[in-house]
Design an enzyme around this catalytic site. Structure first.
Site, PDB file in Angstrom:
ATOM      1  N   GLN A  28      -8.653  10.748   7.553  1.00 20.09           N
ATOM      2  CA  GLN A  28      -7.362  11.460   7.618  1.00 20.09           C
ATOM      3  C   GLN A  28      -7.115  12.262   6.333  1.00 20.09           C
ATOM      4  OE1 GLN A  28      -3.517   9.671   9.050  1.00 20.09           O
ATOM      5  NE2 GLN A  28      -3.192   9.333   6.880  1.00 20.09           N
TER       6      GLN A  28
ATOM      7  N   LYS B 140      -7.084   4.622   2.211  1.00 13.26           N
ATOM      8  CA  LYS B 140      -7.255   3.682   3.328  1.00 13.26           C
ATOM      9  C   LYS B 140      -7.649   4.441   4.595  1.00 13.26           C
ATOM     10  CE  LYS B 140      -6.441   0.229   6.245  1.00 13.26           C
ATOM     11  NZ  LYS B 140      -5.689   0.759   7.318  1.00 13.26           N
TER      12      LYS B 140
ATOM     13  N   GLY C 236       0.844  -1.213   0.000  1.00 13.76           N
ATOM     14  CA  GLY C 236       0.000   0.000   0.000  1.00 13.76           C
ATOM     15  C   GLY C 236       0.868   1.247   0.000  1.00 13.76           C
ATOM     16  N   HIS C 237       1.845   1.276   0.902  1.00 16.94           N
ATOM     17  CA  HIS C 237       2.767   2.428   0.945  1.00 16.94           C
ATOM     18  C   HIS C 237       3.529   2.556  -0.383  1.00 16.94           C
ATOM     19  CE1 HIS C 237       2.731   1.222   5.384  1.00 16.94           C
ATOM     20  NE2 HIS C 237       2.356   2.478   5.439  1.00 16.94           N
TER      21      HIS C 237
ATOM     22  N   SER D 211      -2.382  -3.220   5.885  1.00 10.62           N
ATOM     23  CA  SER D 211      -2.136  -2.312   7.008  1.00 10.62           C
ATOM     24  C   SER D 211      -0.929  -2.827   7.769  1.00 10.62           C
ATOM     25  CB  SER D 211      -3.353  -2.284   7.935  1.00 10.62           C
ATOM     26  OG  SER D 211      -2.995  -1.726   9.183  1.00 10.62           O
ATOM     27  N   SER D 212      -0.121  -1.907   8.272  1.00  8.75           N
ATOM     28  CA  SER D 212       1.019  -2.321   9.106  1.00  8.75           C
ATOM     29  C   SER D 212       0.530  -3.083  10.327  1.00  8.75           C
ATOM     30  CB  SER D 212       1.810  -1.093   9.564  1.00  8.75           C
ATOM     31  OG  SER D 212       2.178  -0.305   8.454  1.00  8.75           O
TER      32      SER D 212
END
Ligand code: AMP
Length: 288
Positions: free
Chosen positions: A163, A159, A45-46, A195-196
């Site tokens: 934010q 995601k 994702g990053h 997700s982390s």
């Protein structure tokens, strides 16, 4: 088979002073700059954000900072995954030019006295309700990253949809000359958003986790087909709770303001969910 040559890792700078020295040189050469803010523990994702950043500007800065001010007292700040070496290898492959990795003192000296307090999309009863102060921390650190890097464009994942809206609003309100761009959610094959925090999931929790995306997809389809929103959401909430989640919210909101939609439903809708399974809190969202 010949091994692919290892790419050189990007340079890492730890202070705003060192960051600005490198940036000044780029700016002299008229290179435009894209920023990708992260907390590390990088996944595909990053990396998709870095790929979009590379298409958007000549030079790409990735920040890695586990920002203490956006974590609540009972959240996972101290156990948040930190995977520096793997992150650097991924950023080398992705072609990032520079990594800004300050320590907490660089960002928040002892007498730090200026926190932002966003409202608007930061006070709509979604994550703001369940993580009090979270968006103050997010808006403050991102404003500091923006004024440190002064990027032309900054890329954030959809995601973290609330934010993204908070940051777009903050940049506009503070006249920060940065184009804030949202990028689509990258998912596992079964729909779970990368997700982390997914590394926290036990095998049974990991098996249950895709229900969030399934419910979002089914609900979006039913609402688009004209079913009453509240009935669809009630059904979705029940399904999530039946899968052993503790549900924080499943809501349909105006896709820009995140306010409750008006009765005529003229605005575009976004479905957002947050729920805990065991100790892990997962969030996700889809467009209707
Ligand atoms: P984090 O390191 O979790 O703070 O995330 C850094 C950036 O990566 C944020 O803009 C996130 O929205 C984005 N991001 C995290 N997970 C994903 C994903 N699965 N797909 C797309 N972007 C993501």
């Amino acid at each position: 088979m010949a091994k692919a040559a290892k790419k050189t890792r990007p340079r890492v700078v730890k202070t705003v002073k060192a960051l600005r020295e490198t940036l000044a040189d780029w700016k002299k050469r008229k290179a435009d700059i894209a920023l990708v803010p992260t907390m590390g523990a990088l996944h595909a994702g990053h990396i998709s954000l870095v790929a979009l950043a590379k298409k958007s500007a000549k030079k790409v800065v990735v920040s890695i900072f586990v920002n203490p001010t956006q974590f609540g007292p009972n959240e996972d700040f101290s156990r948040y995954p930190r995977t520096f070496d793997a992150d650097m290898d991924k950023l080398a492959d992705a072609g990032a030019d520079l990594v800004f990795m300050p320590d907490a003192k660089e960002m928040y000296p002892e007498d730090f006295s200026t926190m932002l307090k966003p409202t608007g999309p930061a006070s709509v009863g979604l994550d703001d309700k369940f993580r009090p102060g979270h968006f103050d921390g997010v808006a403050t650190v991102v404003a500091k990253l923006f004024t440190s890097v002064m990027p032309d464009v900054a890329i954030f994942g959809e995601k973290d949809y609330q934010q993204l809206q908070v940051i777009k609003t903050m940049a506009r309100d503070l006249h920060l000359p940065v184009k804030v761009v949202g990028a689509p959610v990258v998912r596992e094959k079964d729909g779970l958003a990368l997700s982390s925090r997914n590394v926290y999931l036990s095998p049974p929790e990991r098996t249950a986790a895709p229900v969030l995306h399934q419910v979002l997809k089914e609900s979006a389809k039913a609402i688009a087909a004209g079913e009453p929103v509240e009935a669809v959401l009630s059904r979705g909430r029940a399904k999530i709770m039946a899968a052993n989640f503790k549900l924080d919210y499943l809501e349909a909101r105006d896709a820009n303001s995140l306010a409750k939609p008006d009765a005529q439903r003229k605005a575009k809708l976004r479905l957002l969910v947050a729920a805990k399974i065991g100790k892990t809190r997962l969030i996700d969202n889809v467009a209707v």
